[in-house]
Design an enzyme around this catalytic site. Structure first.
Site, PDB file in Angstrom:
ATOM      1  N   TYR A  85       0.841  -1.204   0.000  1.00  0.00           N
ATOM      2  CA  TYR A  85       0.000   0.000   0.000  1.00  0.00           C
ATOM      3  C   TYR A  85       0.874   1.251   0.000  1.00  0.00           C
ATOM      4  O   TYR A  85       0.564   2.230  -0.685  1.00  0.00           O
ATOM      5  CB  TYR A  85      -0.915   0.016   1.234  1.00  0.00           C
ATOM      6  CG  TYR A  85      -1.895   1.165   1.189  1.00  0.00           C
ATOM      7  CD1 TYR A  85      -3.132   1.015   0.572  1.00  0.00           C
ATOM      8  CD2 TYR A  85      -1.555   2.414   1.710  1.00  0.00           C
ATOM      9  CE1 TYR A  85      -4.013   2.072   0.483  1.00  0.00           C
ATOM     10  CE2 TYR A  85      -2.434   3.479   1.622  1.00  0.00           C
ATOM     11  CZ  TYR A  85      -3.666   3.302   1.011  1.00  0.00           C
ATOM     12  OH  TYR A  85      -4.523   4.353   0.918  1.00  0.00           O
ATOM     13  N   PHE A 137      -7.476  21.848 -24.504  1.00  0.00           N
ATOM     14  CA  PHE A 137      -7.764  20.422 -24.611  1.00  0.00           C
ATOM     15  C   PHE A 137      -8.963  20.155 -23.704  1.00  0.00           C
ATOM     16  O   PHE A 137      -9.112  20.782 -22.657  1.00  0.00           O
ATOM     17  CB  PHE A 137      -6.566  19.534 -24.241  1.00  0.00           C
ATOM     18  CG  PHE A 137      -6.889  18.097 -24.500  1.00  0.00           C
ATOM     19  CD1 PHE A 137      -7.036  17.651 -25.807  1.00  0.00           C
ATOM     20  CD2 PHE A 137      -7.145  17.207 -23.474  1.00  0.00           C
ATOM     21  CE1 PHE A 137      -7.418  16.343 -26.085  1.00  0.00           C
ATOM     22  CE2 PHE A 137      -7.517  15.894 -23.738  1.00  0.00           C
ATOM     23  CZ  PHE A 137      -7.654  15.464 -25.039  1.00  0.00           C
ATOM     24  N   THR A 138      -9.794  19.226 -24.128  1.00  0.00           N
ATOM     25  CA  THR A 138     -11.100  19.010 -23.477  1.00  0.00           C
ATOM     26  C   THR A 138     -10.999  18.823 -21.961  1.00  0.00           C
ATOM     27  O   THR A 138     -11.593  19.584 -21.195  1.00  0.00           O
ATOM     28  CB  THR A 138     -11.779  17.786 -24.105  1.00  0.00           C
ATOM     29  OG1 THR A 138     -10.872  16.684 -24.028  1.00  0.00           O
ATOM     30  CG2 THR A 138     -12.150  18.046 -25.564  1.00  0.00           C
ATOM     31  N   ASP A 228       1.903  20.249 -20.434  1.00  0.00           N
ATOM     32  CA  ASP A 228       1.228  18.976 -20.675  1.00  0.00           C
ATOM     33  C   ASP A 228       2.203  18.135 -21.510  1.00  0.00           C
ATOM     34  O   ASP A 228       2.356  18.334 -22.708  1.00  0.00           O
ATOM     35  CB  ASP A 228      -0.079  19.223 -21.432  1.00  0.00           C
ATOM     36  CG  ASP A 228      -0.838  17.928 -21.683  1.00  0.00           C
ATOM     37  OD1 ASP A 228      -0.220  16.845 -21.585  1.00  0.00           O
ATOM     38  OD2 ASP A 228      -2.042  17.995 -21.986  1.00  0.00           O
ATOM     39  N   LYS A 271      -0.117   7.662 -23.521  1.00  0.00           N
ATOM     40  CA  LYS A 271       0.302   8.026 -24.881  1.00  0.00           C
ATOM     41  C   LYS A 271       1.793   7.732 -25.035  1.00  0.00           C
ATOM     42  O   LYS A 271       2.161   6.562 -25.169  1.00  0.00           O
ATOM     43  CB  LYS A 271       0.003   9.508 -25.158  1.00  0.00           C
ATOM     44  CG  LYS A 271      -1.478   9.816 -25.402  1.00  0.00           C
ATOM     45  CD  LYS A 271      -2.273   9.916 -24.157  1.00  0.00           C
ATOM     46  CE  LYS A 271      -3.610  10.588 -24.354  1.00  0.00           C
ATOM     47  NZ  LYS A 271      -4.419  10.530 -23.114  1.00  0.00           N
ATOM     48  N   ARG A 395     -13.525  15.695 -33.617  1.00  0.00           N
ATOM     49  CA  ARG A 395     -12.769  16.763 -32.950  1.00  0.00           C
ATOM     50  C   ARG A 395     -13.203  18.091 -33.552  1.00  0.00           C
ATOM     51  O   ARG A 395     -12.462  18.741 -34.270  1.00  0.00           O
ATOM     52  CB  ARG A 395     -11.251  16.582 -33.116  1.00  0.00           C
ATOM     53  CG  ARG A 395     -10.664  15.360 -32.492  1.00  0.00           C
ATOM     54  CD  ARG A 395     -10.426  15.442 -30.996  1.00  0.00           C
ATOM     55  NE  ARG A 395     -11.589  15.291 -30.156  1.00  0.00           N
ATOM     56  CZ  ARG A 395     -11.513  15.128 -28.825  1.00  0.00           C
ATOM     57  NH1 ARG A 395     -10.359  15.084 -28.206  1.00  0.00           N
ATOM     58  NH2 ARG A 395     -12.603  15.017 -28.110  1.00  0.00           N
ATOM     59  N   PHE A 462     -18.955  15.076 -25.780  1.00  0.00           N
ATOM     60  CA  PHE A 462     -18.630  14.209 -26.918  1.00  0.00           C
ATOM     61  C   PHE A 462     -18.520  12.748 -26.524  1.00  0.00           C
ATOM     62  O   PHE A 462     -18.758  11.870 -27.337  1.00  0.00           O
ATOM     63  CB  PHE A 462     -17.304  14.686 -27.551  1.00  0.00           C
ATOM     64  CG  PHE A 462     -16.197  14.760 -26.550  1.00  0.00           C
ATOM     65  CD1 PHE A 462     -15.413  13.673 -26.281  1.00  0.00           C
ATOM     66  CD2 PHE A 462     -15.987  15.930 -25.821  1.00  0.00           C
ATOM     67  CE1 PHE A 462     -14.424  13.739 -25.309  1.00  0.00           C
ATOM     68  CE2 PHE A 462     -14.997  16.002 -24.853  1.00  0.00           C
ATOM     69  CZ  PHE A 462     -14.223  14.903 -24.593  1.00  0.00           C
TER      70      PHE A 462
END
Ligand code: P61
Length: 470
Positions: A85, A137-138, A228, A271, A395, A462
């Site tokens: 943990y 970005f969303t 980011d 990614k 998009r 979306f």
């Protein structure tokens, strides 16, 4: 008639061919569906590709976020997961990998990118502040808004033009940023939200020159820059390829230099870092980090696991190192370009230059007879699925959501359908099939009717919106 001999891609382009720097050890079967099955599946999904079952998809180009092939090294790291943990060995491996690759000092793991966006927005934005960034970005914007911030787009104008060939369409327009600073005052700017590459602009890179001058400007005003870093390894490839002085440097060196101009970063490791789940938030400032490290226990999990299993952190640590291989990135971006090159000369309009993770088809020019309020990019994603079982993503106006002040649709200039290539998953033959399918849908473009929204959720609509055919 004598059959023509097939010609390799390398020969067609007048160069020696190159290939991926790996071979395949395990495969997953694909399922082909009939047109009737697809019509039924898409109607049940409300014409939203996010609502399809993946069993009904043939080639899945919805996203490059998570659906990748891990290496044998990553799979073996999974078995070495330390599931304690607190204080898992794998956390320290991850911390070291992030420090080495990105150069930040202090690291907390999170379950995925938006976990980090949430934490950063909560600690770094005061209600009423502005958050300038190189295109929204969303998920990033929704967390900034929920923390009381207002996102302001300060990307260069070229980014909003799908045909403009600018080599660094992700760059910040420093004049736009300076105008904002003089209008609202530096103390009203929470931080600059910088992303490389810029997803919504078509996977477009930010130049090193931009990062450097942004740092100078922000230093003059005492403003922090948070990065980011989700696709920053891919961004480094474009700097190596296009920016004078960087052609002799490797991806790892370029990445570290770029990060050195920023005060911290967040990451969706699904990614660049070649894992199915995971992310992190990294900072240099101890005070801010202490707040993050405390808040993470409320929302994600203890600061040494952040919502992940030990094995997830182990695979991420290995993936981070693999993601910095120059050969890997060249093959990854090379495959995206291959698909784009197949579409050259077919008339199919798509965003130039070809970006890092996807081909973005320009649905406005694909369907010039459809109004933006008839959702051309959503329509194209639906038609492509119906034609061949290929899944892509809208998009455009649906992704852009509504203006929180006026309640009206945001109407972005870019109305795109994204064909996203997952890393190390599909072959060149799959890309051939995708190109043929797009061409087939293009040939039928005049008969496309458009959609109307039948159900609209409040957040990130979306993902779960439903549509009817017009
Ligand atoms: C994608 F349709 N991207 O491109 P999380 N920053 C950046 C991302 O690309 C990103 C996140 C932060 C996804 C998944 C996704 O509107 C959508 O790990 C540049 O997904 O939480 C994610 O990282 C968030 C698809 C996200 C979407 C939002 O496919």
């Amino acid at each position: 008639m004598t059959a023509q001999r097939p010609v390799t891609t390398g020969r067609q382009l007048g160069r020696r061919s190159w290939a991926e720097p790996w071979k395949i050890k395990m495969v997953e079967p694909l399922r082909l569906t009939t047109p009737d099955e697809r019509a039924k599946a898409l109607a049940e999904a409300g014409y939203n590709t996010f609502l399809l079952r993946s069993d009904d998809v043939y080639i899945d180009l919805l996203t490059d976020s998570g659906p990748r092939a891990m290496s044998d090294r990553q799979w073996s790291a999974l078995l070495l997961g330390d599931e304690a943990y607190a204080g898992s060995r794998n956390f320290y491996e991850l911390e070291e990998a992030v420090r080495d690759a990105y150069g930040y000092r202090l690291v907390v793991p999170v379950h995925q990118g938006r976990g980090a966006e949430h934490l950063l927005s909560q600690v770094a934005i005061r209600p009423g502040q502005f958050v300038p960034g190189n295109m929204y970005f969303t998920t990033t914007r929704v967390h900034q808004e929920r923390a009381g911030g207002t996102f302001v787009d300060v990307i260069i104008d070229e980014a909003h033009d799908p045909e403009n060939e600018h080599p660094f369409k992700g760059d910040v327009d420093l004049t736009k940023l300076e105008d904002l600073i003089s209008r609202v005052g530096a103390e009203q700017i929470a931080y600059v939200s910088l992303a490389g590459t810029v997803n919504m602009a078509g996977g477009q890179p930010v130049s090193m020159a931009c990062a450097r001058s942004l740092r100078d400007l922000c230093d003059r005003h005492g403003i922090r820059i948070f990065l980011d870093a989700t696709r920053m390894a891919e961004n480094a490839f474009f700097i190596q390829e296009r920016e004078p002085g960087y052609e002799g440097k490797n991806i790892a060196e370029i990445l570290r230099e770029f990060c050195s101009y920023t005060d911290g970063a967040w990451m969706s490791a699904k990614k660049d870092s070649l894992v199915n789940i995971g992310g992190w938030l990294a900072l240099n400032d101890q005070g801010l980090f202490d707040e993050v490290s405390n808040l993470v226990v409320v929302f994600e999990g203890l600061h040494t696991y952040g919502g992940l299993a030990g094995r997830d952190m182990a695979a991420m640590a290995v993936g981070i190192r693999e993601s910095l291989s120059d050969d890997h990135i060249r093959a990854r971006i090379g495959q995206v370009r291959y698909l784009g090159e197949l579409l050259e000369g077919t008339g199919v309009p798509f965003v130039r230059p070809i970006g890092g993770h996807a081909i973005f088809v320009d649905a406005r020019r694909f369907y010039p007879h459809l109004k933006q309020d008839e959702f051309p990019a959503q329509t194209l994603a639906a038609e492509l699925y119906l034609d061949s079982g290929i899944r892509s993503m809208e998009r455009g106006i649906v992704s852009a959501g509504r203006d929180p002040k006026t309640g009206d649709h945001n109407r972005p200039k870019l109305e795109l359908t994204r064909l996203t290539i997952p890393r190390r998953v599909y072959t060149q033959a799959h890309m051939d099939i995708v190109a043929e399918a797009i061409e087939a849908v293009y040939a039928q473009r005049d008969s496309a009717k458009g959609l109307k929204m039948a159900y609209e959720p409040n957040y990130l609509r979306f993902f779960q919106a439903r549509f009817d055919r017009l």
